[in-house]
Design a protein around this motif. Structure first.
Motif, short mmCIF file in Angstrom:
data_model
loop_
_atom_site.label_atom_id
_atom_site.label_comp_id
_atom_site.label_asym_id
_atom_site.label_seq_id
_atom_site.Cartn_x
_atom_site.Cartn_y
_atom_site.Cartn_z
N ILE A 146 0.84 -1.21 0.00
CA ILE A 146 0.00 0.00 0.00
C ILE A 146 0.87 1.25 0.00
O ILE A 146 0.60 2.21 -0.74
N TYR A 147 1.94 1.26 0.79
CA TYR A 147 2.83 2.43 0.82
C TYR A 147 3.44 2.66 -0.56
O TYR A 147 3.54 3.82 -1.02
N HIS A 148 3.86 1.60 -1.22
CA HIS A 148 4.46 1.73 -2.55
C HIS A 148 3.44 2.32 -3.53
O HIS A 148 3.77 3.23 -4.31
N ALA A 149 2.20 1.80 -3.50
CA ALA A 149 1.17 2.30 -4.40
C ALA A 149 0.88 3.78 -4.13
O ALA A 149 0.71 4.57 -5.07
N LEU A 150 0.82 4.17 -2.87
CA LEU A 150 0.57 5.57 -2.53
C LEU A 150 1.70 6.47 -3.00
O LEU A 150 1.47 7.58 -3.50
#
Length: 296
Positions: A146-150
């Motif tokens: 999720i952090y990477h996608a954000l």
């Protein structure tokens, strides 16, 4: 309790998420319920229809009364984080923080809280090219995904067409859906917009739905130099600021805000307004302490 500009400057979303979550000091839902489980909690009197396997026979032999053993059982739900990634979310506040950047901080903190409660959490970014998804999961690698996608996400174009949003409307069980948007396409004047239709249908799909209406203080106050040229980030249309019209703008803005909030609440959804100059941890604390089950 760092502000959004300072948190964004850290350039470490995993650290930022933990800082925001710790500062918020709240959770999405009660973490435990009574039921069948492993850890003993309490006795309750037997009632017709109860599972006899849960009777405490030793207690019954001593007291000639029938009691069931109850345990604490973790609740589990799915947290779905929906982000409006249309171009209007690129609007910058006076500190140089965009709505998208602020939303990124909030959603990272929410994902951290949900994950550490043991809930499945997923991310859905909505922009003109479609629906970007990190499917809900509770496994150990979900937060980095999720952090990477954000981090990789950019705000472009307009809100996607209604047909693209169908995966968000499937029936679901215990869940909470959190929508972050500036809601420019919601209100009485846009009853058929894709975003309005999505909000209308989310409640019918089940679970709690929380709408975070994100604004920048400078667009709220119209705090710009008299010579400013305003540009619509989605259409490119430009308009020369007329400072003599600030009072008229404020009147119309307040009316739009009232109508937008009424529209969202009318769908049976929880509504909360946020500004990008609010400290993210404090803003998140207010959100999580709100009455999610009392949207109207």
């Amino acid at each position: 309790m760092l502000d959004a500009a300072a948190l964004h400057a850290l350039n470490d979303l995993s650290l930022v998420a933990r800082l925001i979550a710790d500062g918020a000091q709240a959770g999405l839902h009660p973490s435990r319920r009574r039921g069948e489980g492993i850890e003993f909690s309490q006795y309750r009197p037997y009632q017709p229809g109860d599972d006899l396997r849960r009777l405490d026979w030793r207690l019954a032999a001593r007291s000639d009364r029938y009691y069931l053993r109850e345990s604490d059982v973790d609740t589990r739900l799915t947290a779905r984080l929906l982000l409006d990634a249309s171009a209007s979310m690129n609007h910058l506040d006076a500190a140089g923080v965009s709505k998208l950047q602020y939303a990124r901080l909030l959603l990272a903190g929410l994902a951290y809280i949900a994950h550490h409660q043991g809930d499945a959490v997923g991310l859905y970014a909505l922009h003109h090219s479609g629906l970007q998804t990190v499917p809900p999961s509770a496994d150990a690698g979900q937060l980095p995904r999720i952090y990477h996608a954000l981090r990789q996400l950019s705000a472009t174009g307009t809100f996607p067409a209604t047909a693209v949003l169908a995966p968000l409307l499937a029936r679901r069980g215990a869940s909470v859906t959190i929508v972050v948007s500036d809601l420019y396409d919601v209100g009485p004047e846009h009853p058929s917009s894709p975003l309005a239709q999505l909000l209308r249908q989310l409640r019918a799909a089940g679970g709690e739905v929380l709408v975070l209406h994100l604004l920048a203080r400078n667009e709220y106050d119209l705090d710009y130099p008299a010579s400013a040229m305003l540009e619509d980030l989605e259409t490119g249309q430009r308009l020369q600021l007329d400072v003599t019209q600030r009072a008229t703008y404020q009147t119309q803005l307040q009316q739009w805000l009232r109508e937008t909030e009424q529209t969202v609440r009318g769908y049976g959804l929880y509504y909360h307004r946020l500004f990008t100059d609010e400290v993210p941890a404090q803003a998140l604390r207010q959100v999580l302490r709100g009455q999610l089950r009392s949207p109207v």
